[in-house]
Write a protein that holds these residues in place. Structure first.
Motif, short mmCIF file in Angstrom:
data_model
loop_
_atom_site.label_atom_id
_atom_site.label_comp_id
_atom_site.label_asym_id
_atom_site.label_seq_id
_atom_site.Cartn_x
_atom_site.Cartn_y
_atom_site.Cartn_z
N ALA A 100 0.83 -1.21 0.00
CA ALA A 100 0.00 0.00 0.00
C ALA A 100 0.87 1.26 0.00
CB ALA A 100 -0.95 0.01 1.19
N SER A 101 2.07 1.19 0.56
CA SER A 101 2.97 2.35 0.52
C SER A 101 3.48 2.58 -0.90
CB SER A 101 4.15 2.18 1.49
OG SER A 101 5.05 1.19 1.04
N VAL A 102 3.71 1.51 -1.65
CA VAL A 102 4.12 1.62 -3.05
C VAL A 102 3.03 2.32 -3.85
CG1 VAL A 102 4.66 0.29 -5.13
CG2 VAL A 102 5.62 -0.40 -2.93
N ILE A 103 1.79 1.96 -3.59
CA ILE A 103 0.64 2.56 -4.27
C ILE A 103 0.54 4.04 -3.92
CG2 ILE A 103 -1.88 2.53 -4.42
CD1 ILE A 103 -1.61 -0.57 -3.93
N ALA A 104 0.65 4.37 -2.64
CA ALA A 104 0.55 5.77 -2.21
C ALA A 104 1.63 6.62 -2.86
CB ALA A 104 0.65 5.86 -0.68
N LEU A 105 2.85 6.12 -2.90
CA LEU A 105 3.97 6.90 -3.41
C LEU A 105 3.93 7.05 -4.93
CD1 LEU A 105 6.78 5.64 -1.04
CD2 LEU A 105 5.52 7.80 -0.95
N ALA A 106 3.06 6.36 -5.62
CA ALA A 106 2.90 6.52 -7.06
C ALA A 106 2.07 7.76 -7.40
CB ALA A 106 2.24 5.27 -7.66
N ALA A 107 1.36 8.31 -6.43
CA ALA A 107 0.53 9.49 -6.65
C ALA A 107 1.39 10.73 -6.85
CB ALA A 107 -0.43 9.68 -5.47
N ASN A 108 0.78 11.77 -7.40
CA ASN A 108 1.48 13.05 -7.58
C ASN A 108 1.78 13.73 -6.25
OD1 ASN A 108 -0.72 12.98 -10.08
ND2 ASN A 108 1.38 13.43 -10.67
N GLU A 109 0.94 13.47 -5.27
CA GLU A 109 1.05 14.11 -3.96
C GLU A 109 0.56 13.11 -2.92
OE1 GLU A 109 -1.22 17.84 -1.77
OE2 GLU A 109 -0.87 17.93 -3.93
N VAL A 110 1.18 13.13 -1.74
CA VAL A 110 0.76 12.26 -0.64
C VAL A 110 0.51 13.12 0.58
CG1 VAL A 110 1.38 10.33 0.86
CG2 VAL A 110 2.16 10.35 -1.52
N GLU A 111 -0.66 12.95 1.19
CA GLU A 111 -1.01 13.64 2.43
C GLU A 111 -1.31 12.58 3.48
OE1 GLU A 111 -4.29 16.26 1.73
OE2 GLU A 111 -3.20 17.43 0.23
N MET A 112 -0.81 12.80 4.68
CA MET A 112 -1.05 11.86 5.75
C MET A 112 -1.85 12.53 6.86
SD MET A 112 2.46 9.65 5.85
CE MET A 112 1.79 8.55 7.08
N PRO B 189 -3.23 13.20 10.64
CA PRO B 189 -2.55 13.12 11.95
C PRO B 189 -2.71 11.72 12.54
CG PRO B 189 -3.86 15.13 11.80
CD PRO B 189 -4.22 14.28 10.60
N GLY B 190 -1.60 11.14 12.94
CA GLY B 190 -1.61 9.81 13.53
C GLY B 190 -1.53 8.69 12.51
N ALA B 191 -1.60 9.00 11.22
CA ALA B 191 -1.51 7.98 10.19
C ALA B 191 -0.07 7.46 10.13
CB ALA B 191 -1.92 8.54 8.84
N MET B 192 0.09 6.26 9.56
CA MET B 192 1.41 5.66 9.48
C MET B 192 1.64 5.08 8.08
SD MET B 192 1.76 3.64 13.03
CE MET B 192 3.06 4.33 14.00
N MET B 193 2.90 5.15 7.65
CA MET B 193 3.32 4.51 6.42
C MET B 193 4.50 3.63 6.75
SD MET B 193 4.48 6.10 2.74
CE MET B 193 2.89 6.86 2.45
N MET B 194 4.45 2.38 6.27
CA MET B 194 5.53 1.44 6.51
C MET B 194 6.11 1.03 5.16
SD MET B 194 6.74 -1.93 6.61
CE MET B 194 5.36 -3.02 6.47
N ILE B 195 7.39 1.35 4.98
CA ILE B 195 8.08 1.04 3.74
C ILE B 195 9.17 0.03 4.06
CG2 ILE B 195 9.49 1.98 1.87
CD1 ILE B 195 8.18 4.72 2.50
N HIS B 196 9.26 -1.00 3.22
CA HIS B 196 10.37 -1.96 3.42
C HIS B 196 10.83 -2.48 2.09
CE1 HIS B 196 7.91 -5.70 2.95
NE2 HIS B 196 6.96 -4.92 3.34
#
Length: 96
Positions: free
Chosen positions: A75-87, A89-96
């Motif tokens: 899901a982080s790969v999908i999010a980072l494919a967007a033109n812009e990413v907003e998170m 408050p309290g949201a988390m992104m885990m990249i590995h």
């Protein structure tokens, strides 16, 4: 337009999850200037995630990913494919 990815990435064969085929089919039908992709997903199948990310990058609309809760793994790969990413408050992104 708004698209929700509030499930794991890929199909479990029992009706759960969002697979690339379903996601891309629905995404290509959207003709809006801006698409808001709202994400709360623990991730899942890496190959479905890569295909979904490719469809996002190749879509003609401006894509804004909103991490509402969790964007982990695929899901982080999908999010980072967007033109812009907003998170949120309290949201988390885990990249590995």
């Amino acid at each position: 337009a708004t698209v929700y990815l509030y499930d794991f990435v890929g199909s479990d064969g029992w009706g759960g999850g969002v697979d690339a085929k379903q996601f891309v089919r629905e995404l290509t039908e959207i003709k809006a200037a801006t698409i808001h992709l709202r994400i709360n997903s623990p991730g899942g199948d890496v190959f479905d995630g890569r295909a979904m990310a490719t469809a996002i990058r190749q879509h003609g609309s401006r894509m804004i990913a909103h991490v509402d809760g969790l964007a982990a793994s695929a899901a982080s790969v999908i999010a980072l494919a967007a033109n812009e990413v907003e998170m949120a408050p309290g949201a988390m992104m885990m990249i590995h």
